[in-house]
Scaffold this motif. Structure first.
Motif, PDB file in Angstrom:
ATOM      1  N   ARG A   1       0.836  -1.210   0.000  1.00  0.00           N
ATOM      2  CA  ARG A   1       0.000   0.000   0.000  1.00  0.00           C
ATOM      3  C   ARG A   1       0.867   1.257   0.000  1.00  0.00           C
ATOM      4  O   ARG A   1       0.600   2.210  -0.738  1.00  0.00           O
ATOM      5  N   ALA A   2       1.917   1.260   0.811  1.00  0.00           N
ATOM      6  CA  ALA A   2       2.816   2.421   0.867  1.00  0.00           C
ATOM      7  C   ALA A   2       3.506   2.633  -0.474  1.00  0.00           C
ATOM      8  O   ALA A   2       3.682   3.769  -0.925  1.00  0.00           O
ATOM      9  N   THR A   3       3.875   1.545  -1.124  1.00  0.00           N
ATOM     10  CA  THR A   3       4.534   1.640  -2.431  1.00  0.00           C
ATOM     11  C   THR A   3       3.579   2.213  -3.466  1.00  0.00           C
ATOM     12  O   THR A   3       3.944   3.125  -4.220  1.00  0.00           O
ATOM     13  N   ARG A   4       2.367   1.697  -3.503  1.00  0.00           N
ATOM     14  CA  ARG A   4       1.395   2.205  -4.469  1.00  0.00           C
ATOM     15  C   ARG A   4       1.093   3.681  -4.228  1.00  0.00           C
ATOM     16  O   ARG A   4       1.044   4.479  -5.174  1.00  0.00           O
ATOM     17  N   THR A   5       0.923   4.067  -2.971  1.00  0.00           N
ATOM     18  CA  THR A   5       0.652   5.470  -2.643  1.00  0.00           C
ATOM     19  C   THR A   5       1.817   6.358  -3.061  1.00  0.00           C
ATOM     20  O   THR A   5       1.611   7.433  -3.636  1.00  0.00           O
ATOM     21  N   MET A   6       3.049   5.918  -2.775  1.00  0.00           N
ATOM     22  CA  MET A   6       4.229   6.701  -3.152  1.00  0.00           C
ATOM     23  C   MET A   6       4.295   6.858  -4.679  1.00  0.00           C
ATOM     24  O   MET A   6       4.561   7.945  -5.187  1.00  0.00           O
ATOM     25  N   LEU A   7       4.008   5.777  -5.425  1.00  0.00           N
ATOM     26  CA  LEU A   7       4.036   5.861  -6.886  1.00  0.00           C
ATOM     27  C   LEU A   7       2.918   6.763  -7.413  1.00  0.00           C
ATOM     28  O   LEU A   7       3.132   7.516  -8.367  1.00  0.00           O
ATOM     29  N   GLU A   8       1.743   6.692  -6.829  1.00  0.00           N
ATOM     30  CA  GLU A   8       0.652   7.585  -7.249  1.00  0.00           C
ATOM     31  C   GLU A   8       1.071   9.038  -7.082  1.00  0.00           C
ATOM     32  O   GLU A   8       0.829   9.870  -7.962  1.00  0.00           O
ATOM     33  N   ASP A   9       1.723   9.356  -5.967  1.00  0.00           N
ATOM     34  CA  ASP A   9       2.216  10.717  -5.753  1.00  0.00           C
ATOM     35  C   ASP A   9       3.329  11.059  -6.739  1.00  0.00           C
ATOM     36  O   ASP A   9       3.345  12.156  -7.311  1.00  0.00           O
ATOM     37  N   ALA A  10       4.267  10.133  -6.931  1.00  0.00           N
ATOM     38  CA  ALA A  10       5.406  10.379  -7.831  1.00  0.00           C
ATOM     39  C   ALA A  10       4.937  10.617  -9.268  1.00  0.00           C
ATOM     40  O   ALA A  10       5.547  11.393  -9.997  1.00  0.00           O
TER      41      ALA A  10
END
Length: 175
Positions: A16-25
């Protein structure tokens, strides 16, 4: 610090943290299919203390070139949190991804954004100039001309002006 792990080794909170970070990036441009394409291979996770600041994954895809089936390490989901850019995080992630490709695959491939092209070509990735094709449930289809120039390859003995066929169809961006 960069940690590597297969998708199956990552807990739900990390995913979840990875997906959220990528969505922001990616400024909210990460679609569900884009995320799905990041899964099933080796994830490279860049950490600054307890904070996830970057990601890349290497997924196996089957390519066909010059009559040979190639095991390709396909790079997906390269992203760095905005406040950590220009600090070498992406270079470190790609260095690890390229080592995985050199050691475990016949070649590497990725689809780049226009902004990413100078970064990848500066690392030795080469734009595919020839024909690009995909094996779909309906047979082999040429992919659009707009994909030429942003599909990049790494390593292997490849004729960049030849035909490159991706033999594993997927939803969303085929490349």
């Amino acid at each position: 610090m960069i940690r590597s792990a297969h998708t199956s080794q990552l807990d739900n909170a990390t995913l979840r943290a990875t997906r959220t970070m990528l969505e922001d990036a990616f400024d909210g441009e990460l679609r569900a299919q884009d995320w799905d394409n990041c899964l099933g291979g080796i994830h490279l996770l860049a950490w600054e203390g307890d904070e996830l600041v970057g990601h890349a994954s290497v997924i196996q895809r089957r390519l066909v070139h010059a009559g040979k089936s190639l095991r390709a390490g396909y790079v997906e989901g390269v992203g760095v949190r905005a406040d950590q850019r220009r600090k070498g995080v992406a270079s470190a992630l790609m260095g690890d991804a390229e080592e995985i490709i050199r050691r475990g695959y016949d070649c590497g491939a990725l689809g780049s954004s226009d902004d990413g092209l100078p970064f990848y070509t500066g690392r030795g990735w080469q734009p595919w100039r020839g024909t690009l094709q995909i094996l779909t449930p309906d047979g082999i289809e040429d992919t659009t001309d707009e994909e030429r120039g942003w599909i990049l390859v790494f390593g292997g003995e490849l004729d960049l002006d030849g035909t490159l066929l991706c033999a594993d169809f997927r939803d969303g961006d085929v490349w």
